[in-house]
Every structure is written in structure tokens, then in C-alpha cells.
Design an enzyme around this catalytic site. Structure first.
Site, PDB file in Angstrom:
ATOM      1  N   TYR A  33     -82.322  36.848  42.002  1.00 25.06           N
ATOM      2  CA  TYR A  33     -81.456  37.983  42.305  1.00 25.06           C
ATOM      3  C   TYR A  33     -80.573  38.344  41.122  1.00 25.06           C
ATOM      4  O   TYR A  33     -80.490  37.596  40.138  1.00 25.06           O
ATOM      5  CB  TYR A  33     -80.609  37.685  43.544  1.00 25.06           C
ATOM      6  CG  TYR A  33     -79.422  36.764  43.290  1.00 25.06           C
ATOM      7  CD1 TYR A  33     -79.591  35.395  43.151  1.00 25.06           C
ATOM      8  CD2 TYR A  33     -78.124  37.271  43.184  1.00 25.06           C
ATOM      9  CE1 TYR A  33     -78.507  34.559  42.924  1.00 25.06           C
ATOM     10  CE2 TYR A  33     -77.036  36.441  42.952  1.00 25.06           C
ATOM     11  CZ  TYR A  33     -77.232  35.088  42.821  1.00 25.06           C
ATOM     12  OH  TYR A  33     -76.164  34.266  42.579  1.00 25.06           O
ATOM     13  N   ARG A  52     -82.183  39.613  32.334  1.00 26.08           N
ATOM     14  CA  ARG A  52     -81.998  38.306  32.972  1.00 26.08           C
ATOM     15  C   ARG A  52     -82.824  38.214  34.253  1.00 26.08           C
ATOM     16  O   ARG A  52     -83.410  37.166  34.547  1.00 26.08           O
ATOM     17  CB  ARG A  52     -80.510  38.065  33.262  1.00 26.08           C
ATOM     18  CG  ARG A  52     -80.238  36.651  33.759  1.00 26.08           C
ATOM     19  CD  ARG A  52     -78.752  36.339  33.817  1.00 26.08           C
ATOM     20  NE  ARG A  52     -78.080  37.117  34.849  1.00 26.08           N
ATOM     21  CZ  ARG A  52     -76.767  37.095  35.059  1.00 26.08           C
ATOM     22  NH1 ARG A  52     -75.984  36.356  34.301  1.00 26.08           N
ATOM     23  NH2 ARG A  52     -76.228  37.831  36.022  1.00 26.08           N
ATOM     24  N   ARG A 100     -96.269  31.076  56.700  1.00 25.07           N
ATOM     25  CA  ARG A 100     -95.508  30.020  56.032  1.00 25.07           C
ATOM     26  C   ARG A 100     -96.402  28.929  55.449  1.00 25.07           C
ATOM     27  O   ARG A 100     -97.291  28.414  56.129  1.00 25.07           O
ATOM     28  CB  ARG A 100     -94.498  29.401  57.005  1.00 25.07           C
ATOM     29  CG  ARG A 100     -93.533  28.454  56.329  1.00 25.07           C
ATOM     30  CD  ARG A 100     -92.445  27.966  57.281  1.00 25.07           C
ATOM     31  NE  ARG A 100     -91.481  27.151  56.570  1.00 25.07           N
ATOM     32  CZ  ARG A 100     -91.650  25.862  56.295  1.00 25.07           C
ATOM     33  NH1 ARG A 100     -92.749  25.240  56.691  1.00 25.07           N
ATOM     34  NH2 ARG A 100     -90.735  25.190  55.615  1.00 25.07           N
ATOM     35  N   HIS A 102     -95.987  26.199  51.675  1.00 22.20           N
ATOM     36  CA  HIS A 102     -95.145  26.066  50.493  1.00 22.20           C
ATOM     37  C   HIS A 102     -95.755  26.684  49.231  1.00 22.20           C
ATOM     38  O   HIS A 102     -95.079  27.369  48.483  1.00 22.20           O
ATOM     39  CB  HIS A 102     -94.811  24.597  50.232  1.00 22.20           C
ATOM     40  CG  HIS A 102     -93.853  24.017  51.231  1.00 22.20           C
ATOM     41  ND1 HIS A 102     -94.141  23.928  52.567  1.00 22.20           N
ATOM     42  CD2 HIS A 102     -92.616  23.503  51.080  1.00 22.20           C
ATOM     43  CE1 HIS A 102     -93.119  23.378  53.206  1.00 22.20           C
ATOM     44  NE2 HIS A 102     -92.178  23.112  52.320  1.00 22.20           N
ATOM     45  N   LYS A 147     -81.515  32.631  38.027  1.00 23.98           N
ATOM     46  CA  LYS A 147     -80.600  33.111  39.073  1.00 23.98           C
ATOM     47  C   LYS A 147     -81.380  33.140  40.393  1.00 23.98           C
ATOM     48  O   LYS A 147     -81.836  34.188  40.868  1.00 23.98           O
ATOM     49  CB  LYS A 147     -80.029  34.484  38.688  1.00 23.98           C
ATOM     50  CG  LYS A 147     -78.647  34.742  39.255  1.00 23.98           C
ATOM     51  CD  LYS A 147     -77.918  35.798  38.488  1.00 23.98           C
ATOM     52  CE  LYS A 147     -76.708  36.373  39.195  1.00 23.98           C
ATOM     53  NZ  LYS A 147     -75.762  35.438  39.762  1.00 23.98           N
ATOM     54  N   GLU A 179     -69.993  25.030  35.466  1.00 23.65           N
ATOM     55  CA  GLU A 179     -69.597  26.417  35.743  1.00 23.65           C
ATOM     56  C   GLU A 179     -69.066  26.488  37.157  1.00 23.65           C
ATOM     57  O   GLU A 179     -69.069  25.485  37.877  1.00 23.65           O
ATOM     58  CB  GLU A 179     -70.793  27.355  35.568  1.00 23.65           C
ATOM     59  CG  GLU A 179     -71.931  27.041  36.526  1.00 23.65           C
ATOM     60  CD  GLU A 179     -73.122  27.982  36.408  1.00 23.65           C
ATOM     61  OE1 GLU A 179     -72.982  29.065  35.822  1.00 23.65           O
ATOM     62  OE2 GLU A 179     -74.193  27.623  36.913  1.00 23.65           O
ATOM     63  N   LEU A 203     -75.573  29.126  34.130  1.00 26.64           N
ATOM     64  CA  LEU A 203     -76.141  30.468  34.069  1.00 26.64           C
ATOM     65  C   LEU A 203     -75.517  31.184  32.873  1.00 26.64           C
ATOM     66  O   LEU A 203     -74.307  31.121  32.680  1.00 26.64           O
ATOM     67  CB  LEU A 203     -75.816  31.238  35.359  1.00 26.64           C
ATOM     68  CG  LEU A 203     -76.365  32.660  35.383  1.00 26.64           C
ATOM     69  CD1 LEU A 203     -77.863  32.649  35.675  1.00 26.64           C
ATOM     70  CD2 LEU A 203     -75.647  33.511  36.414  1.00 26.64           C
TER      71      LEU A 203
HETATM   72  N1  PDD Z   1     -72.484  35.341  40.286  1.00 29.05           N
HETATM   73  N2  PDD Z   1     -72.467  31.385  37.195  1.00 29.05           N
HETATM   74  C1  PDD Z   1     -72.968  31.526  38.426  1.00 29.05           C
HETATM   75  C2  PDD Z   1     -73.502  30.322  39.141  1.00 29.05           C
HETATM   76  C3  PDD Z   1     -73.002  32.798  39.021  1.00 29.05           C
HETATM   77  O1  PDD Z   1     -73.533  32.941  40.255  1.00 29.05           O
HETATM   78  C4  PDD Z   1     -72.470  33.914  38.333  1.00 29.05           C
HETATM   79  C5  PDD Z   1     -72.477  35.288  38.918  1.00 29.05           C
HETATM   80  C6  PDD Z   1     -71.927  33.702  37.051  1.00 29.05           C
HETATM   81  C7  PDD Z   1     -71.355  34.832  36.238  1.00 29.05           C
HETATM   82  O2  PDD Z   1     -72.374  35.681  35.791  1.00 29.05           O
HETATM   83  P1  PDD Z   1     -72.135  37.220  35.447  1.00 29.05           P
HETATM   84  O3  PDD Z   1     -71.043  37.284  34.470  1.00 29.05           O
HETATM   85  O4  PDD Z   1     -73.440  37.674  34.901  1.00 29.05           O
HETATM   86  O5  PDD Z   1     -71.775  37.918  36.749  1.00 29.05           O
HETATM   87  C8  PDD Z   1     -71.959  32.422  36.511  1.00 29.05           C
HETATM   88  C9  PDD Z   1     -72.738  36.579  40.973  1.00 29.05           C
HETATM   89  C10 PDD Z   1     -71.726  37.614  40.698  1.00 29.05           C
HETATM   90  C11 PDD Z   1     -72.980  36.277  42.441  1.00 29.05           C
HETATM   91  O6  PDD Z   1     -73.746  35.360  42.713  1.00 29.05           O
HETATM   92  O7  PDD Z   1     -72.451  36.987  43.302  1.00 29.05           O
END
Ligand code: PDD
Length: 279
Positions: A33, A52, A100, A102, A147, A179, A203
Site C-alpha cells: 500500500y 516506492r 483460499r 497460501h 510497505k 522507526e 521504511l
Molecule cells: N505510514 N515508517 C512506517 C512504518 C510507516 O508506516 C510510515 C508511513 C513511515 C513514514 O513514511 P512517509 O514519510 O513516506 O509517509 C515510516 C503511513 C502514513 C501509514 O501507514 O499510514
């Protein structure tokens, strides 16, 4: 002002948008996502977000159903159609619908869902005051640079933060900061601004990259390195970055004060530099 959705080529209102319960995103979290926002009519760093998205999709062998240039046009159309002042765009790409099982299904037909809603900024009150954060053990997989839809550790961490009346939870692995559950973290030590280096558990936040670049362009010493949790307690300032929160000061960590317990000068100056860049 309608909340709208785009599902595999069709536009609909958000409330009537539907996908199959056999979608692999629903059953396995088998997808990726992005969260993108606009400032007015302009999508912020759209190309970077789509790059990304493609990188995440490639990492789990899902093909994007549209070329990035076409996707850009669809997103811009969606923003015009939803007519919000600032729009929050959520893109979800899954391996599609199949009985379903895997392993990947034979038939390759991904599901692309996008939603367009109003983007609500962090309130002035919260931004002026700064936020509290907690630390929590990092129980995630070793490909956090993807992501992925699998956000259960992030969900649990954010809930733990909420119960502690904190804004964010920071993942700690072997005593070191990785993070936040949905953000990146920076720490200020004198004239040095440190954020954890990229790796399996981080990330590459689009906002993180912009802050590193803008900081350097403005003569600040931006360091990507290791950041022990213990060091956070003696930092002059801490701040979070992310698409929805931009640059957000942290004033409390695990119920202990950070720096002067007020948003610090370096954080405020980076916030202002970021705002100039946005406008
Ligand atoms: N989250 N690290 C993680 C685990 C994240 O999920 C996000 C963003 C960031 C920051 O990334 P960016 O600057 O590209 O938004 C770092 C989004 C906003 C979310 O999951 O809602």
C-alpha cells in the site's frame, strides 16, 4: 464533498465500494500500500510514492496493473473528482481474488483499490505542544522496507501507545531505535541530527528522505547511523516524520521528559523549512 473509491478501473462512492471476501489482501494481507496526500490540488511527491509502491509490489512479485504515468493521471483525476481542499489518497494493491490457498493463484489478476478522503492535518494544539511516544519491542518481519499490508505488529504497537496516552510507539531492536509504527524518528544532539540508517527494519519514508535532503541543503549536519534507545533520553530534541504528520515534535518518551519538554528550535526550523518546500 464525496469520499470516493477506485476499484480495478471503476469509480464509486466510498460507502458503496466492495471487493470479494476472497481477496488475498483480506485473507492473507497479501499486498502492499501507499498513503499519499495533496496540498491543495497538488499531490505531494507523487512520483516518489509510486516508485516506492512499484518497489514494494516487485518485492512480493505483484505486477502493477497500470504504468506509473497512467496511475498518476488516475490519481490526479480522483483528486479533482473528490474536490477536497487537501486529499488523503490510500492505494492498496493485492494479489487479487482466488479460492483460499497460501501459494500464489495460477490466474494473475491483482486488485487495485484507491480511496480519496479529506486530509485532516494534525491539530495546531498538538503541533504546538509536541507529542509523547513510547518504545516497544520490534516484532516485525525482516522486510520492513516493503510497505506491506501485514501491519499487525504496527496495530498492536499503536494500540499500546494509545493506552499509554501517547501518540506513537517506536520499535526497538536489540536496544536500538528502528522507526515508529507509522513514522520515522529523528534525534537532535547539539548540532547533529541523527536518524537510523536504512535497513531491513526501516521504511524509507518519503518525508524522512526530504528532511535529510532539506537539512543538508540548509547546512545542518544530518547523520544516518545507529541510534540506541538509551541515547534518546539524553537527546536535546526528538521529532517524528511522516506523510500525515510532516515534522512533529516529541516532548516525552516513556513518560520521561525529552530535552526542554517543549518543541525544540531545530525541530521548529526543520518544520518551517519543510513548509517552505511544500509551498
Ligand atoms: N505510514 N515508517 C512506517 C512504518 C510507516 O508506516 C510510515 C508511513 C513511515 C513514514 O513514511 P512517509 O514519510 O513516506 O509517509 C515510516 C503511513 C502514513 C501509514 O501507514 O499510514
Amino acid at each position: 464533498m464525496p469520499n470516493i473509491a477506485f476499484i480495478n478501473g471503476k469509480w464509486t462512492s466510498l460507502s458503496s465500494a466492495k471487493i470479494s471476501i476472497e481477496d488475498r489482501g483480506f485473507q492473507f494481507g497479501d499486498g502492499v500500500y501507499e498513503v499519499i496526500r495533496t496540498y491543495g490540488k497538488a499531490c505531494f511527491e507523487l512520483k516518489e510514492h509510486l516508485t516506492r509502491l512499484e518497489r514494494s509490489a516487485n518485492a512480493i512479485e505483484i505486477a502493477l496493473p497500470y504504468q506509473a504515468e497512467i496511475l498518476e493521471k488516475i490519481i490526479q483525476f480522483g483528486c479533482r473528482k473528490s474536490r477536497f481542499k487537501d486529499t488523503m489518497i490510500y492505494i492498496q494493491l493485492t494479489r487479487g481474488t482466488a479460492p483460499r490457498g497460501h501459494a500464489y493463484p495460477k490466474k494473475k489478476r491483482s486488485t487495485l483499490v484507491m480511496t480519496f478522503r479529506e486530509s485532516k492535518p494534525v491539530s495546531e494544539e498538538i503541533r504546538k505542544k509536541g507529542v509523547s511516544i513510547i518504545s516497544t519491542e520490534d516484532i516485525r518481519w525482516a522486510r520492513c522496507y516493503v510497505k506491506s499490508l501485514n501491519l499487525l505488529p504496527n496495530v498492536l504497537a499503536r494500540e499500546a501507545a494509545k493506552r499509554a496516552e501517547a501518540f506513537e510507539a517506536i520499535f526497538i531492536r536489540e536496544g536500538h531505535v528502528m522507526e515508529g509504527a507509522g513514522s520515522n524518528l529523528f534525534a537532535v544532539f547539539g548540532d547533529k541530527i541523527v536518524t537510523p540508517s536504512l535497513g531491513p527494519y526501516i521504511l524509507s519514508g518519503i518525508t524522512r528522505e526530504i528532511i535529510l535532503r532539506l537539512g543538508r541543503e540548509n547546512g545542518l549536519t544530518m547523520v544516518e547511523g545507529s541510534l540506541p534507545l538509551d541515547d534518546l533520553y539524553v537527546a536535546d530534541e526528538l521529532f517524528l516524520t511522516g506523510t500525515t504528520i510532516e515534522v512533529l515534535p516529541v516532548i516525552c518518551l516513556n513518560q520521561k521528559p525529552v530535552g526542554s519538554t517543549k518543541p525544540g528550535d531545530v525541530t521548529l526550523s526543520l518544520f518551517n523549512i519543510f513548509q517552505d518546500y511544500v509551498s
